[in-house]
Design an enzyme around this catalytic site. Sequence first.
Site, PDB file in Angstrom:
ATOM      1  N   CYS A 183      72.542  23.525  59.197  1.00  0.00           N
ATOM      2  CA  CYS A 183      73.785  22.984  58.606  1.00  0.00           C
ATOM      3  C   CYS A 183      73.693  21.551  58.731  1.00  0.00           C
ATOM      4  CB  CYS A 183      74.996  23.566  59.570  1.00  0.00           C
ATOM      5  SG  CYS A 183      75.183  23.018  61.034  1.00  0.00           S
ATOM      6  N   CYS A 184      74.777  21.021  57.734  1.00  0.00           N
ATOM      7  CA  CYS A 184      75.063  19.786  57.564  1.00  0.00           C
ATOM      8  C   CYS A 184      73.853  19.073  56.570  1.00  0.00           C
ATOM      9  CB  CYS A 184      75.692  19.037  58.635  1.00  0.00           C
ATOM     10  SG  CYS A 184      76.275  17.448  58.623  1.00  0.00           S
ATOM     11  N   ILE A 185      73.281  18.146  57.596  1.00  0.00           N
ATOM     12  CA  ILE A 185      72.113  17.309  56.932  1.00  0.00           C
ATOM     13  C   ILE A 185      70.920  17.944  57.437  1.00  0.00           C
ATOM     14  CG2 ILE A 185      72.038  15.788  58.934  1.00  0.00           C
ATOM     15  CD1 ILE A 185      71.495  14.876  55.181  1.00  0.00           C
ATOM     16  N   PRO A 187      69.365  20.714  56.645  1.00  0.00           N
ATOM     17  CA  PRO A 187      68.560  21.344  55.585  1.00  0.00           C
ATOM     18  C   PRO A 187      67.620  20.337  55.254  1.00  0.00           C
ATOM     19  CG  PRO A 187      70.870  22.022  55.308  1.00  0.00           C
ATOM     20  CD  PRO A 187      70.836  21.027  56.404  1.00  0.00           C
ATOM     21  N   THR A 245      74.403  25.813  55.462  1.00  0.00           N
ATOM     22  CA  THR A 245      75.581  25.567  54.836  1.00  0.00           C
ATOM     23  C   THR A 245      75.754  24.096  55.166  1.00  0.00           C
ATOM     24  OG1 THR A 245      77.940  26.246  55.376  1.00  0.00           O
ATOM     25  CG2 THR A 245      76.656  25.812  57.297  1.00  0.00           C
TER      26      THR A 245
END
Length: 272
Positions: A183-185, A187, A245
């Site tokens: 999630c967030c950065i 990925p 996400t």
Amino acid sequence: MTGEEDQGAVLSICKSAAMINVIQVCGRNLLRSRSTVRVANKTFYSAQMSKRVAVVLAGCGVYDGSEIHEASAILVHLSRGGASVNMFAPNVEQMHVVNHVTGEPTQEKRNALVESARLARGNIQDLSKLSVKDHDAIIFPGGFGAAKNLCTWAVQGKDCSVNGEVKAVLEAFRGEGKPIGLCCISPVLAAKVFPGCEVTVGLENDDKYPNTTDTAANINQLGCKHVSTSVSQSHVDHKNKLVTTCAFMCDAPIHEVFDGIGSMVQGVLKLA
């Protein structure tokens, strides 16, 4: 006592006995129902407990480690899903330490594993000890630590390098066909390690997602596909078993971030 009175007394006794019998039957049925519910709940919980999930942290704090709200949300949703959790972090020095009041780097030196132990309430292990055989899935919270301590995306973008242990863990889970949640950065870790994969870091060209468009462009340049997805949703790359996400890549109320992380966690558990 007259004959009529005798008959009335007998009738009253019979009615009382019948009522007592009804109460006893209802009581037995209620106990059986409760027992059935307990067994059903126990069976459901036991089945869910078979999901063993590794959570990889990168320090403690949004600017130099794991984002605390994201890590907490992941743990809450995993607990609600009945999963057992083991937490890990690389035993490396953080890229730097940031004063979270001023947002400025300091001269301090801190260790990512030691700082992550704050989030894990001390129950954490060196990432080098993580065994893919002992887990059904793995999840990475975001925060700048994912882009600073797990890889060098924060300073090198798509030309970054990924921590050797992190890369090995990602490859091991994909090699075993086990799902990976990010999630967030975070990925971008998958985008760097798995060319051709699909991930999301939010909606492109939307003022509520100020960092998404540039990050998405870099992801696409790596030969991957960025999928625009809102904060309360997640995206599933079924081929690579990646569930992503955007979380705090969006300037959204915390409950929307929480819901999006819940969608990601549920997606991971479904694939596990």
